[in-house]
Design a protein around this motif. Sequence first.
Motif, short mmCIF file in Angstrom:
data_model
loop_
_atom_site.label_atom_id
_atom_site.label_comp_id
_atom_site.label_asym_id
_atom_site.label_seq_id
_atom_site.Cartn_x
_atom_site.Cartn_y
_atom_site.Cartn_z
N PRO A 115 37.27 65.17 65.69
CA PRO A 115 37.50 66.18 64.56
C PRO A 115 36.72 65.91 63.39
N LEU A 116 36.13 64.61 63.23
CA LEU A 116 35.36 63.99 62.15
C LEU A 116 33.85 64.81 62.40
N HIS A 117 33.47 64.84 63.64
CA HIS A 117 32.30 65.24 64.03
C HIS A 117 32.07 66.73 64.01
N PHE A 118 33.36 67.58 64.11
CA PHE A 118 33.15 69.01 63.81
C PHE A 118 33.21 69.39 62.16
N ARG A 119 33.87 68.47 61.53
CA ARG A 119 33.83 68.43 60.06
C ARG A 119 32.49 68.44 59.51
N ALA A 120 31.88 67.35 60.27
CA ALA A 120 30.54 67.23 59.60
C ALA A 120 29.77 68.49 59.94
N ILE A 121 29.65 69.14 61.34
CA ILE A 121 29.12 70.18 61.24
C ILE A 121 29.49 71.30 60.40
N ASP A 146 42.01 71.72 73.06
CA ASP A 146 41.82 73.48 73.15
C ASP A 146 40.90 73.72 72.02
N TRP A 147 40.19 75.00 72.25
CA TRP A 147 39.24 75.52 71.15
C TRP A 147 39.77 76.13 69.93
N SER A 148 40.99 76.48 69.90
CA SER A 148 41.57 76.85 68.69
C SER A 148 41.60 75.63 67.74
N GLU A 149 41.88 74.54 68.27
CA GLU A 149 41.74 73.29 67.39
C GLU A 149 40.29 72.84 67.04
N VAL A 150 39.26 72.97 67.56
CA VAL A 150 38.00 73.14 67.12
C VAL A 150 37.75 74.07 65.96
N LEU A 151 38.11 75.31 66.23
CA LEU A 151 37.78 76.13 65.21
C LEU A 151 38.44 75.99 63.96
N THR A 152 39.55 75.34 63.85
CA THR A 152 40.47 74.73 62.54
C THR A 152 39.31 73.47 62.00
N HIS A 153 38.99 72.58 62.77
CA HIS A 153 38.03 71.77 62.36
C HIS A 153 36.79 72.30 61.85
N LEU A 154 36.40 73.22 62.29
CA LEU A 154 35.03 73.77 61.82
C LEU A 154 35.30 74.79 60.68
N ASP A 155 36.55 74.83 60.22
CA ASP A 155 36.83 75.61 58.95
C ASP A 155 36.57 77.27 59.46
N ARG A 156 36.78 77.54 60.63
CA ARG A 156 36.68 79.11 61.12
C ARG A 156 37.69 79.29 62.07
N PRO A 157 39.11 79.41 61.41
CA PRO A 157 40.23 79.51 62.27
C PRO A 157 40.21 80.65 62.78
N LYS A 158 39.40 82.06 62.45
CA LYS A 158 39.43 83.17 63.16
C LYS A 158 38.17 83.43 63.74
N GLY A 159 37.48 82.49 64.32
CA GLY A 159 36.40 82.52 65.01
C GLY A 159 36.74 82.96 66.42
N ALA A 160 35.67 83.61 67.09
CA ALA A 160 35.91 84.20 68.40
C ALA A 160 35.53 83.15 69.64
N VAL A 161 36.35 83.12 70.35
CA VAL A 161 36.41 82.18 71.76
C VAL A 161 35.98 83.02 72.97
N GLU A 162 34.76 82.86 73.62
CA GLU A 162 34.26 83.63 74.66
C GLU A 162 34.36 82.38 76.09
#
Length: 331
Positions: A115-121, A146-162
């Motif tokens: 999660p810290l790495h994703f926050r840095a991004i 899961d990828w929804s968790e990734v989107l949360t850490h990226l501050d993009r909760p509505k991002g698309a998952v393909e």
Amino acid sequence: MLRQMERGGGASTTLAQLSRNRGISQVVRAIWPAVDPARLVFDLLTDAEQLAAAADGILSADEQRAVLLPTRPRGVKSMRWSTVDLAMLDEVAGLVATPARMGHIVVDESQDLSPLHFRAIARRVAGACTVLGDLAQATSPFAVRDWSEVLTHLDRPKGAVEVLNRGYRVPAEIIDYAARLLPSIAPDLTGPQSFRHTEGALHVTRTPASDQLDLLITTLEDALRREGSVGVIAADKDIPTLQAALSTHGLSHTVLGEEDTPERLTLAPVTLTKGLEYDTVVVIEPTHIVDAEPRGLQRLYVALTRAVSTLHVIHSEDLPSALTPELALAG
């Protein structure tokens, strides 16, 4: 202070002159000290009292002991930072100053990021970002699930998952075999599908332990008579024994991770193989790979999917249950 001097009718002075005053500078530093991210994280990880004060109500006493370094380095410069430590440094630096932002960021092999790495991004994204990864290959202890968790850490909760489940690199016979592990390591993932079907791409052979090295040498000699790169993948602890066997039989090879002249034949510790590929892959004793770490099944999945033409699995011990019964074509 300048305004007080002016109101008091004191001698004319400037802000620049005041800033050079040692007494004033000392007071300012005491009231508003400069923050060095490296020093702050260093103190948290090495000073039990500072960590306890910062972690009060957040981390239990056992968790604090787990975080605290057992031996305090001499100083910040002698500290050996892990990749997660560096992510903490970036977190602190982001509180002190906003980093430069980029228009678009692309991150591959992201399944092992914390999660810290994703926050840095996220702190560096001005527009959009593209994050790719395979959760089935996640081997780090802090990997997201899961990828929804990734989107949360990226501050993009509505991002698309393909979901990219069609490939061409690995033949279908090999990827289907590796996919048997998915229910155990990534139950929410559907099995990938390959455009390529290659007859004879997969060979699973059980042999007595006393014959295993001889079978390995025969398999490698046959592979080296054909074109393409050859990789032998095994648990890290098995590499010295395999290296001695290859040298005894005069098979020139490179040991991955060591400085050496590149050869067609590579002996690869499994922990270093993520992202690599070989025309022919020989995986030795899968159970040793699985037993070596908590996420050993994920590590085995990585090993089984490194082949772009032919995969040989050689074992004397029982395979993980997901990979049994052995194939009728084995041998």
